[in-house]
Motif scaffolding. Structure first.
Motif, PDB file in Angstrom:
ATOM      1  N   GLY A   1       0.804  -1.214   0.000  1.00  0.00           N
ATOM      2  CA  GLY A   1       0.000   0.000   0.000  1.00  0.00           C
ATOM      3  C   GLY A   1       0.838   1.265   0.000  1.00  0.00           C
ATOM      4  N   ASP A   2       0.190   2.351   0.374  1.00  0.00           N
ATOM      5  CA  ASP A   2       0.808   3.671   0.421  1.00  0.00           C
ATOM      6  C   ASP A   2       1.680   3.779   1.671  1.00  0.00           C
ATOM      7  N   ILE A   3       2.980   3.826   1.490  1.00  0.00           N
ATOM      8  CA  ILE A   3       3.941   3.824   2.601  1.00  0.00           C
ATOM      9  C   ILE A   3       3.889   5.131   3.403  1.00  0.00           C
ATOM     10  N   GLU A   4       3.276   6.158   2.850  1.00  0.00           N
ATOM     11  CA  GLU A   4       3.151   7.436   3.553  1.00  0.00           C
ATOM     12  C   GLU A   4       1.978   7.425   4.539  1.00  0.00           C
ATOM     13  N   PHE A   5       1.095   6.453   4.426  1.00  0.00           N
ATOM     14  CA  PHE A   5      -0.085   6.374   5.271  1.00  0.00           C
ATOM     15  C   PHE A   5       0.309   6.355   6.750  1.00  0.00           C
ATOM     16  N   PHE A   6      -0.292   7.207   7.545  1.00  0.00           N
ATOM     17  CA  PHE A   6      -0.041   7.310   8.994  1.00  0.00           C
ATOM     18  C   PHE A   6       1.423   7.566   9.342  1.00  0.00           C
ATOM     19  N   ASN A   7       2.169   8.243   8.475  1.00  0.00           N
ATOM     20  CA  ASN A   7       3.590   8.523   8.718  1.00  0.00           C
ATOM     21  C   ASN A   7       4.420   7.249   8.835  1.00  0.00           C
ATOM     22  N   LEU A   8       3.963   6.172   8.225  1.00  0.00           N
ATOM     23  CA  LEU A   8       4.666   4.894   8.315  1.00  0.00           C
ATOM     24  C   LEU A   8       6.096   4.999   7.799  1.00  0.00           C
ATOM     25  N   LYS A   9       6.294   5.642   6.665  1.00  0.00           N
ATOM     26  CA  LYS A   9       7.643   5.742   6.096  1.00  0.00           C
ATOM     27  C   LYS A   9       8.586   6.461   7.053  1.00  0.00           C
ATOM     28  N   SER A  10       8.142   7.536   7.640  1.00  0.00           N
ATOM     29  CA  SER A  10       8.965   8.282   8.589  1.00  0.00           C
ATOM     30  C   SER A  10       9.373   7.397   9.771  1.00  0.00           C
ATOM     31  N   TYR A  11       8.419   6.650  10.296  1.00  0.00           N
ATOM     32  CA  TYR A  11       8.712   5.756  11.426  1.00  0.00           C
ATOM     33  C   TYR A  11       9.729   4.682  11.020  1.00  0.00           C
ATOM     34  N   LEU A  12       9.550   4.114   9.827  1.00  0.00           N
ATOM     35  CA  LEU A  12      10.458   3.061   9.367  1.00  0.00           C
ATOM     36  C   LEU A  12      11.871   3.589   9.158  1.00  0.00           C
ATOM     37  N   ILE A  13      11.991   4.760   8.572  1.00  0.00           N
ATOM     38  CA  ILE A  13      13.319   5.347   8.349  1.00  0.00           C
ATOM     39  C   ILE A  13      13.992   5.640   9.685  1.00  0.00           C
ATOM     40  N   SER A  14      13.246   6.199  10.644  1.00  0.00           N
ATOM     41  CA  SER A  14      13.845   6.472  11.955  1.00  0.00           C
ATOM     42  C   SER A  14      14.187   5.181  12.695  1.00  0.00           C
ATOM     43  N   SER A  15      13.548   4.083  12.291  1.00  0.00           N
ATOM     44  CA  SER A  15      13.834   2.773  12.893  1.00  0.00           C
ATOM     45  C   SER A  15      15.056   2.109  12.280  1.00  0.00           C
ATOM     46  N   GLY A  16      15.552   2.649  11.157  1.00  0.00           N
ATOM     47  CA  GLY A  16      16.752   2.117  10.530  1.00  0.00           C
ATOM     48  C   GLY A  16      16.530   1.266   9.301  1.00  0.00           C
ATOM     49  N   PHE A  17      15.303   1.163   8.827  1.00  0.00           N
ATOM     50  CA  PHE A  17      15.045   0.351   7.638  1.00  0.00           C
ATOM     51  C   PHE A  17      15.696   0.999   6.418  1.00  0.00           C
ATOM     52  N   GLU A  18      16.547   0.232   5.734  1.00  0.00           N
ATOM     53  CA  GLU A  18      17.236   0.721   4.539  1.00  0.00           C
ATOM     54  C   GLU A  18      16.435   0.441   3.280  1.00  0.00           C
ATOM     55  N   ASN A  19      15.719  -0.651   3.257  1.00  0.00           N
ATOM     56  CA  ASN A  19      14.986  -1.084   2.073  1.00  0.00           C
ATOM     57  C   ASN A  19      13.504  -1.093   2.401  1.00  0.00           C
ATOM     58  N   ILE A  20      12.765  -0.175   1.786  1.00  0.00           N
ATOM     59  CA  ILE A  20      11.321  -0.088   2.009  1.00  0.00           C
ATOM     60  C   ILE A  20      10.636  -0.284   0.660  1.00  0.00           C
ATOM     61  N   VAL A  21       9.914  -1.389   0.535  1.00  0.00           N
ATOM     62  CA  VAL A  21       9.222  -1.733  -0.704  1.00  0.00           C
ATOM     63  C   VAL A  21       7.733  -1.457  -0.500  1.00  0.00           C
ATOM     64  N   SER A  22       7.148  -0.692  -1.435  1.00  0.00           N
ATOM     65  CA  SER A  22       5.731  -0.352  -1.319  1.00  0.00           C
ATOM     66  C   SER A  22       5.067  -0.420  -2.688  1.00  0.00           C
ATOM     67  N   ASP A  23       3.842   0.056  -2.759  1.00  0.00           N
ATOM     68  CA  ASP A  23       3.104   0.023  -4.023  1.00  0.00           C
ATOM     69  C   ASP A  23       3.831   0.756  -5.146  1.00  0.00           C
ATOM     70  N   LYS A  24       4.669   1.712  -4.796  1.00  0.00           N
ATOM     71  CA  LYS A  24       5.408   2.496  -5.797  1.00  0.00           C
ATOM     72  C   LYS A  24       6.428   1.648  -6.571  1.00  0.00           C
ATOM     73  N   HIS A  25       6.790   0.487  -6.039  1.00  0.00           N
ATOM     74  CA  HIS A  25       7.779  -0.384  -6.669  1.00  0.00           C
ATOM     75  C   HIS A  25       7.156  -1.353  -7.681  1.00  0.00           C
ATOM     76  N   PHE A  26       5.859  -1.224  -7.899  1.00  0.00           N
ATOM     77  CA  PHE A  26       5.151  -2.119  -8.806  1.00  0.00           C
ATOM     78  C   PHE A  26       4.389  -1.268  -9.817  1.00  0.00           C
ATOM     79  N   GLY A  27       4.158  -1.799 -10.971  1.00  0.00           N
ATOM     80  CA  GLY A  27       3.393  -1.070 -11.973  1.00  0.00           C
ATOM     81  C   GLY A  27       1.928  -0.951 -11.581  1.00  0.00           C
ATOM     82  N   SER A  28       1.248  -0.016 -12.182  1.00  0.00           N
ATOM     83  CA  SER A  28      -0.160   0.208 -11.854  1.00  0.00           C
ATOM     84  C   SER A  28      -1.007  -1.035 -12.168  1.00  0.00           C
ATOM     85  N   GLU A  29      -0.532  -1.868 -13.094  1.00  0.00           N
ATOM     86  CA  GLU A  29      -1.288  -3.092 -13.413  1.00  0.00           C
ATOM     87  C   GLU A  29      -1.302  -4.078 -12.247  1.00  0.00           C
TER      88      GLU A  29
END
Length: 167
Positions: free
Chosen positions: A76-104
């Motif tokens: 889904g949308d990794i920005e939802f509920f500030n999830l991306k911010s929390y993950l980055i501050s947690s140290g996650f280097e690789n974050i895969v979300s809906d943006k990594h896949f085509g719209s199909e």
């Protein structure tokens, strides 16, 4: 008939905790509870306050200090509920979300169905098998409206059969 025969088989090969309960009523509260051991705050979530959430203890951050490569997968949308911010501050280097896949591949109301996320996870595990890793998958196919591509294992359009098929 078993709803999750594959999972049931796997549960016999490892440790299955059967008395765990959700911490809070929303996923953003549960993620913070899992990684930081922080209890739910009723109507709000500490994830909405990045300055505070970033100061919480975090198992992912501790694993990173020990040399683990951290990855988080969500269709889904990794920005939802500030999830991306929390993950980055947690140290996650690789974050895969809906943006990594085509719209199909965005076939559900919430984004990319879990089967595509798990395929990507599998590919990434093969590529990083020589490195200690901590990979987390945040599923969405088993969230209402229980959208999933392909044939449903449990026929019927009622909510229970759609849920069973998503599981």
């Amino acid at each position: 008939s078993q709803i999750t025969p594959g999972f049931n088989d796997l549960s016999l090969q490892g440790i299955l905790f059967t008395h765990f309960y959700a911490n809070g009523d929303r996923s953003d509260k549960g993620i913070v509870a899992l990684f930081s051991g922080f209890p739910a705050l009723g109507k709000t979530s500490i994830m909405k306050f990045p300055d505070k959430a970033g100061k919480l203890p975090n198992i992912a951050r501790d694993l990173k200090k020990s040399g683990y490569h951290l990855s988080f997968y969500y269709g889904g949308d990794i920005e939802f509920f500030n999830l991306k911010s929390y993950l980055i501050s947690s140290g996650f280097e690789n974050i895969v979300s809906d943006k990594h896949f085509g719209s199909e591949k965005s076939l559900s109301k919430w984004g990319v169905p879990d089967e595509y996320i798990f395929s990507r996870l599998y590919e990434d595990i093969i590529m990083t098998s020589d490195t200690p890793f901590f990979k987390t998958v945040f599923t969405l196919s088993n969230h209402e409206p229980y959208d999933k591509p392909g044939r449903s294992r449990y026929p019927g359009k009622d909510e229970q059969n759609r849920f069973f098929s998503s599981a």
